[in-house]
Design an enzyme around this catalytic site. Structure first.
Site, PDB file in Angstrom:
ATOM      1  N   ASP A   1       0.857  -1.189   0.000  1.00 33.86           N
ATOM      2  CA  ASP A   1       0.000   0.000   0.000  1.00 33.86           C
ATOM      3  C   ASP A   1       0.892   1.237   0.000  1.00 33.86           C
ATOM      4  OD1 ASP A   1      -2.343   1.757   0.395  1.00 33.86           O
ATOM      5  OD2 ASP A   1      -3.338  -0.121   0.937  1.00 33.86           O
TER       6      ASP A   1
ATOM      7  N   HIS B   1      -2.826   3.265  -4.574  1.00 33.71           N
ATOM      8  CA  HIS B   1      -2.188   2.724  -3.364  1.00 33.71           C
ATOM      9  C   HIS B   1      -0.801   2.176  -3.677  1.00 33.71           C
ATOM     10  CE1 HIS B   1      -5.518   3.338  -0.587  1.00 33.71           C
ATOM     11  NE2 HIS B   1      -6.342   2.941  -1.538  1.00 33.71           N
TER      12      HIS B   1
ATOM     13  N   ASP C   1      -8.978  -0.303  -5.896  1.00 34.98           N
ATOM     14  CA  ASP C   1      -9.786   0.681  -5.164  1.00 34.98           C
ATOM     15  C   ASP C   1      -9.104   2.039  -5.149  1.00 34.98           C
ATOM     16  OD1 ASP C   1      -7.720  -0.488  -3.611  1.00 34.98           O
ATOM     17  OD2 ASP C   1      -8.580   0.378  -1.792  1.00 34.98           O
ATOM     18  N   GLU C   2      -9.905   3.062  -4.930  1.00 29.09           N
ATOM     19  CA  GLU C   2      -9.426   4.412  -4.608  1.00 29.09           C
ATOM     20  C   GLU C   2      -8.234   4.828  -5.469  1.00 29.09           C
ATOM     21  OE1 GLU C   2     -10.701   4.605   0.058  1.00 29.09           O
ATOM     22  OE2 GLU C   2      -8.834   3.598  -0.370  1.00 29.09           O
TER      23      GLU C   2
ATOM     24  N   TRP D   1     -17.133  -3.495  -1.618  1.00 28.61           N
ATOM     25  CA  TRP D   1     -16.819  -2.917  -0.295  1.00 28.61           C
ATOM     26  C   TRP D   1     -17.538  -1.615  -0.017  1.00 28.61           C
ATOM     27  CZ3 TRP D   1     -13.994   1.645   0.977  1.00 28.61           C
ATOM     28  CH2 TRP D   1     -13.454   2.351  -0.101  1.00 28.61           C
TER      29      TRP D   1
ATOM     30  N   PHE E   1     -13.991  -4.279  10.154  1.00 27.75           N
ATOM     31  CA  PHE E   1     -13.677  -4.502  11.560  1.00 27.75           C
ATOM     32  C   PHE E   1     -12.604  -3.529  12.065  1.00 27.75           C
ATOM     33  CE2 PHE E   1     -15.132  -9.247  11.990  1.00 27.75           C
ATOM     34  CZ  PHE E   1     -16.394  -8.888  11.552  1.00 27.75           C
TER      35      PHE E   1
ATOM     36  N   TRP F   1      -8.298  -3.327   8.345  1.00 33.14           N
ATOM     37  CA  TRP F   1      -7.332  -2.326   7.871  1.00 33.14           C
ATOM     38  C   TRP F   1      -6.606  -1.823   9.109  1.00 33.14           C
ATOM     39  CZ3 TRP F   1      -6.813  -2.660   2.896  1.00 33.14           C
ATOM     40  CH2 TRP F   1      -7.899  -3.067   2.121  1.00 33.14           C
ATOM     41  N   THR F   2      -5.282  -1.793   9.040  1.00 25.58           N
ATOM     42  CA  THR F   2      -4.538  -1.666  10.298  1.00 25.58           C
ATOM     43  C   THR F   2      -3.895  -0.297  10.522  1.00 25.58           C
ATOM     44  OG1 THR F   2      -2.559  -2.586   9.261  1.00 25.58           O
ATOM     45  CG2 THR F   2      -4.052  -4.140  10.331  1.00 25.58           C
ATOM     46  N   GLU F   3      -4.457   0.739   9.905  1.00 24.91           N
ATOM     47  CA  GLU F   3      -3.875   2.064  10.141  1.00 24.91           C
ATOM     48  C   GLU F   3      -3.741   2.374  11.633  1.00 24.91           C
ATOM     49  OE1 GLU F   3      -2.439   3.994   8.152  1.00 24.91           O
ATOM     50  OE2 GLU F   3      -2.204   5.789   9.375  1.00 24.91           O
TER      51      GLU F   3
HETATM   52  C1  ACM Z   1     -10.897  -0.229   0.680  1.00 23.94           C
HETATM   53  O1  ACM Z   1     -11.350  -0.212   1.823  1.00 23.94           O
HETATM   54  N1  ACM Z   1     -10.258   0.829   0.196  1.00 23.94           N
HETATM   55  C2  ACM Z   1     -11.054  -1.380  -0.186  1.00 23.94           C
END
Ligand code: ACM
Ligand code: ZN
Length: 531
Positions: free
Chosen positions: A188, A265, A328-329, A395, A421, A471-473
């Site tokens: 990412d 990303h 994505d994005e 998503w 989550f 997602w572990t930010e």
């Molecule tokens: C995502 O949460 N950007 C797939």
């Protein structure tokens, strides 16, 4: 002496109690539990034997799991008279189906395939896990088969890196819940974690995130209001380590779906290969969460060359059919202003920049299909038109999944509303570790119906499953990951396994209590409150 006698009486009383309590109602709840009214039971003791068909290595491994969980001794089944017998041959179209027959003289676990036997073992394990010593199992027939063939959990190891030892624990947790896909998010903007032998800069440099978020009140994801520490977040997985994880997961009937996110990303990769960006950089691995305007240049032939090297090595490590290409994005602002991208659009006769993403996806689809693989991407991949066989991970809501299923593309449902989550699981955040925001409590997860409304029966068959995402930010440690995963994964597990008519939230909450007891026994962190 008195003390010993007292503890003996106590444990005897506990055993009697325990014998009365075993009802096989575990998470995920089996479809059928019919308990023999005769009152007969099988007595399970440590050191009993578990047998498997002698010529089957997977069944031998299953027997070893049963032995480990139940403290038994393993033996090949040509030696008669085992206490627990593992067998194949259950008649079912569903390879994950199993039946457990508990009789006074022994237990038989029969699967439609080896994976079914594994799930039967997990159900037996969970049925007795919180008991001690000799256990009385009422004679019964228990059977189950999962509703969905794709039962996933995603872990982002790019924003924060987790060592292989934890990845194995994570896989153990998935196995306990009957999950069979581990979606491994490996790259990412905040770090590249997948070793590419031909491109060593990716792991030498692009794996180093300069700093990481530690502050409170950082909900805006804005560098100006974010508090960082200046300890770099580093780490990557060697190919050898990842192959070991593949093997470890496969023994537990979990296939890894690896993700290299493209064309967005990609800041970490651009930081070491700036030529692949439309502006040429310079770029720096991000320390903050967000969506970057800088993405791979779709008009530069180097981009596809790079991707093919990366994905070729990815395929050599991960044998599973599905390869996740992200998607994505990925803003298109750079493509709009890039002469190379505009020239590529002209060459391809494209009117919209979105078509450039489809062009890359089609190239990757062709490249990967030569290696026997199929692509899956986030629902943005629908925007410029899906490539021929791409599967879609929905998503942003249910819409992407609905549209893809109507086009007869396979779909995994993972809408933010029920499956994210990284969102908080309790309304009050004061006593919670720092999170990204949102609110996805256990009850919300449990209420999820993965098949969107408005699909015909034929279209609904394209919904191959459902997945939760971590997602572990804001998750800096394994303990925090476990806390966000549990007990919500228990609710997700019943969404993945049960038919809608078999779901029952109140009854689930009862089963969840013994699941929590199991978490404690296994040393897993979990959120003790449930909303
Ligand atoms: C995502 O949460 N950007 C797939
Ligand atoms: Zn460009």
């Amino acid at each position: 002496m008195m003390k010993h006698l007292f503890s003996f009486l106590l444990s005897a009383a506990f055993c009697l109690n325990a014998a009365a309590e075993i009802d096989y109602q575990v998470v995920p709840m089996p479809q059928q539990i019919s308990i023999d009214k005769s009152g007969k039971y099988f007595t399970l003791n440590e050191g009993m034997t578990v047998a498997y068909p002698a010529d089957n290595a997977k069944m031998r491994r299953n027997a070893e799991f049963a032995a480990e969980y139940l403290r038994l001794a393993v033996k090949p089944s040509d030696k008669k008279g085992a206490d627990i017998n593992l067998t194949l041959g259950l008649k079912s179209d569903n390879p994950d189906a199993y039946t457990i027959i508990v009789a006074p003289k022994g237990i038989t676990i029969q699967g439609a395939s080896e994976s079914g036997v594994f799930y039967g073992i997990q159900t037996l394990r969970k049925s007795v896990m919180n008991e001690q010593g000799e256990v009385h199992l009422p004679c019964a027939t228990i059977s189950a088969e999962p509703r969905f063939s794709y039962r996933g959990t995603e872990l982002d190891c790019a924003r924060h890196f987790f060592p292989v030892s934890f990845i194995k624990t994570f896989i153990d947790i998935l196995a306990l819940h009957g999950v069979n896909r581990f979606h491994w998010h490996l790259t990412d903007d905040q770090g590249w974690r997948f070793e590419v032998k031909a491109l060593p800069l990716l792991t030498e440099k692009a794996s180093i995130r300069p700093h990481t978020i530690i502050g409170k009140n950082v909900g805006l994801h804005d560098p100006a209001v974010t508090i960082f520490d200046d300890t770099p977040e580093t780490g990557y997985y060697t190919q050898e380590e990842m192959r070991e994880v593949v093997r470890y997961a496969a023994e537990r009937y979990i296939t890894i779906v690896p993700e290299i996110d493209l064309p967005g990303h990609m800041i970490a990769a651009l930081s070491v290969y700036p030529d692949m960006g439309c502006t040429g950089g310079p770029y720096e691995v991000w320390g903050v969460w967000g969506v970057a305007d800088d993405v791979l240049c779709a008009g530069n032939p180097k981009t596809l060359e790079f991707l093919k090297v990366v994905y070729d090595e990815l395929c050599s490590v991960f044998p599973g059919e599905l390869i996740h290409i992200g998607g994505d994005e990925s803003p298109r602002v750079r493509w709009k202003n890039c002469p190379k991208c505009q020239a590529k659009m002209k060459e391809l006769g494209l009117k919209e920049e979105a078509g450039l993403q489809t062009y890359i996806n089609k190239e990757m689809e062709a490249f990967l299909s030569l290696r026997g693989r199929q692509i899956i991407g986030w629902d943005e991949t629908l925007e410029g038109g899906l490539s021929e066989k791409a599967a879609v991970m929905s998503w942003r809501g249910y819409e992407g999944g609905t549209a893809a299923a109507k086009l007869h593309h396979h779909v995994v449902m993972t809408p933010t509303s029920h499956c994210y989550f990284d969102y908080y699981q309790l309304k009050t955040h004061a006593a919670q570790p720092l999170g990204i925001g949102g609110y996805v409590p256990v009850s919300k997860v449990y209420s999820m119906e993965p098949v969107p409304e408005g699909l015909t029966e034929e279209e609904a068959k394209y919904i191959m499953g459902v997945q939760c995402n971590l997602w572990t930010e804001y998750m800096l440690s394994p303990d925090h990951v476990e806390y966000m995963l549990l007990p919500r994964l228990a609710a997700m597990s019943e969404v993945q396994w049960l038919q809608p008519q078999d779901k029952n939230y109140e009854a689930f909450l009862g089963r969840l209590e013994s699941m929590k007891q199991s978490y404690r026994k296994l040393g897993y962190k979990y959120c003790p409150e449930v909303e």
